[in-house]
Motif scaffolding. Structure first.
Motif, mmCIF file in Angstrom:
data_model
loop_
_atom_site.group_PDB
_atom_site.id
_atom_site.type_symbol
_atom_site.label_atom_id
_atom_site.label_comp_id
_atom_site.label_asym_id
_atom_site.label_seq_id
_atom_site.Cartn_x
_atom_site.Cartn_y
_atom_site.Cartn_z
ATOM 1 N N PHE A 66 11.646 11.266 0.059
ATOM 2 C CA PHE A 66 12.626 10.868 1.071
ATOM 3 C C PHE A 66 13.562 9.809 0.498
ATOM 4 C CE2 PHE A 66 8.771 12.258 3.264
ATOM 5 C CZ PHE A 66 9.283 13.216 4.133
ATOM 6 N N GLU A 108 15.521 6.719 5.079
ATOM 7 C CA GLU A 108 14.384 7.339 5.767
ATOM 8 C C GLU A 108 13.110 6.518 5.570
ATOM 9 O OE1 GLU A 108 15.498 12.085 5.638
ATOM 10 O OE2 GLU A 108 14.846 11.090 3.793
ATOM 11 N N SER A 135 13.075 3.622 7.837
ATOM 12 C CA SER A 135 12.788 3.994 9.223
ATOM 13 C C SER A 135 11.283 4.054 9.481
ATOM 14 C CB SER A 135 13.434 5.344 9.564
ATOM 15 O OG SER A 135 12.771 6.422 8.913
ATOM 16 N N LEU A 189 7.647 13.086 7.593
ATOM 17 C CA LEU A 189 8.207 11.814 8.040
ATOM 18 C C LEU A 189 7.725 11.434 9.436
ATOM 19 C CD1 LEU A 189 10.143 9.777 6.709
ATOM 20 C CD2 LEU A 189 11.981 10.755 8.087
#
Length: 437
Positions: free
Chosen positions: A285, A289, A292, A342
């Motif tokens: 990623f 990302e 996050s 994710l």
């Protein structure tokens, strides 16, 4: 009307005024600022590693530098806060943090950045001890544990809010933008503290510096209480009290035990906060990302801190701590079982940090119950300092384990053992609350 009462009893037994609530709110915000300033290196880590082409072992060292600073800052500035006052120490820490955060953006090497992160950590360490003490001393007896716990809850709030902004900045700008954000936020708090946060009445009563009576009465009027006629008598025993008393016969055992408890759990705590962005990037990623995922971890931390804070109104602190430490170890281990998804990583990071941060909140509440006023900041600072100094090895150890090509699941299990060891030590700690000492 002038009254003949101990001002500490007035605070303990009276309803909290709007100014007291405001002071607690500001300390929560300062906790949030500490959280973001400390985690800024984690948000910036993927960009730093990419720009300077450093390996995981070297990155682990960089991630640990502010923990070294926090160790020294907690001990040295904690002692200063007990000697010279909480408010003055907070202002010094804010100034130091803002300067070092800005100078981090000028770094051209790992060595330079490490130096400035040590100074940032030094300010953060002193800040933590001071806000913990001032929150305990402006809260009344009924809501003291809740208020101190909420201050600790500020830490993940700062990580979540700051991380959200950092995720946006990292889309278009490099890692230095994270430190610019931290610099700006830190500078904003200097005038807020200067104008809105008075010195601790507990500290003024205990130390009785020049014009202490006038200063106390001015603050009492501000919190809508009657002024007092004279200062409480300070016995010869109390007048000879020293910050070295944390090593006295009555406190040395608990000082050692709670320092060890803090060392072990914080090693688990920082594994998530320091390594998750890099772990997520290595799964394929991008940096935004990865940030996050850390934001979601901090959201979980916020929920854990707030729920733990509320539960202190109904349940014993030691029983709550026992539960959350056990669950902290369990869910950090389960976090290591996640694959490159994710959503799954974000959810499990949030759950794991729910319990690791709830445990941290409990520790700050423990500090205020264990240490009396004259050593509260130094006692807290010493435990945090020794704990953070020991926890410096956490990111480095994780980096070393990864360098041995161990799987994420294996490293996560090993790092979860810190919470298990903390749980074992907690068995030997007995609590006694005496905020007025």
């Amino acid at each position: 009307m002038i009254v003949n009462r101990d001002p500490r009893e007035i605070i303990d037994n009276s309803k909290m005024s709007s100014l007291q609530v405001l002071v607690i709110f500001i300390t929560v915000c300062l906790g949030a600022l500490d959280g973001f300033d400390l985690l800024s290196i984690s948000f910036a880590a993927p960009g730093i590693a990419s720009e300077w082409q450093i390996n995981r072992v070297s990155l682990g060292v960089v991630l640990s530098m502010e923990l070294i600073g926090m160790g020294f800052g907690s001990i040295l500035l904690g002692g200063i806060a007990d000697k010279l006052g909480r408010r003055r120490t907070i202002l010094v820490c804010l100034t130091l943090m803002s300067i070092s955060m800005f100078l981090s953006t000028t770094s051209a090497s790992v060595f330079e950045l490490s130096i400035w992160r040590v100074f940032t950590g030094f300010g953060i360490g002193g800040m933590l001890t001071s806000i913990n003490a001032i929150a305990a001393e402006y809260a009344n007896a009924k809501f003291r544990s809740l208020c101190v716990s909420l201050v600790a809850a500020g830490y993940p709030i700062g990580g979540a809010i700051g991380g959200t902004i950092a995720s946006v900045l990292l889309v278009d700008y490099d890692w230095r933008s994270v430190f610019y954000l931290g610099t700006f936020a830190t500078i904003l708090f200097i005038p807020l503290v200067y104008f809105l946060v008075p010195e601790s009445i507990h500290w003024l009563t205990s130390k009785q510096p020049d014009n202490a009576l006038a200063k106390i009465n001015k603050i009492l009027v501000r919190i809508r209480q009657n002024p007092i006629s004279h200062l409480p008598d300070i016995s010869e025993k109390i007048s000879h009290q020293s910050i070295k008393d944390i090593f006295s016969k009555s406190l040395v055992k608990i000082t050692i035990l709670i320092s060890l408890l803090y060392i072990f759990h914080v090693s688990t705590f920082y594994f998530i906060l320091k390594w998750m962005p890099k772990i997520v990037v290595d799964m394929g990623f991008n940096s935004s990302e990865a940030s996050s995922v850390l934001v979601w971890a901090n959201i979980g931390g916020i929920l854990g801190a707030v729920l733990f804070s509320l539960l202190t109104l109904r349940f014993g602190l030691k029983a709550l701590m026992t539960s959350v430490l056990a669950l902290s170890a369990l869910f950090v281990t389960l976090l290591g079982q996640m694959n490159a998804n994710l959503t799954h990583l974000s959810l499990m990071s949030a759950i794991a940090h729910f319990f690791t941060n709830a445990s941290m909140v409990g520790m700050y509440a423990l500090f205020t119950q264990i240490f009396p006023t004259h050593v509260r900041a130094f006692g807290t600072g010493f435990c945090i300092g020794i704990g953070r100094a020991g926890s410096v090895l956490s990111p480095i150890l994780a980096g070393y384990l990864f360098s041995l090509n161990l799987a994420f699941s294996q490293v996560a299990f090993f790092m979860s053992l810190g919470s298990c060891l903390a749980l074992f030590i907690l068995v030997f700690i007995s609590l006694n609350a005496n905020i007025k000492q």
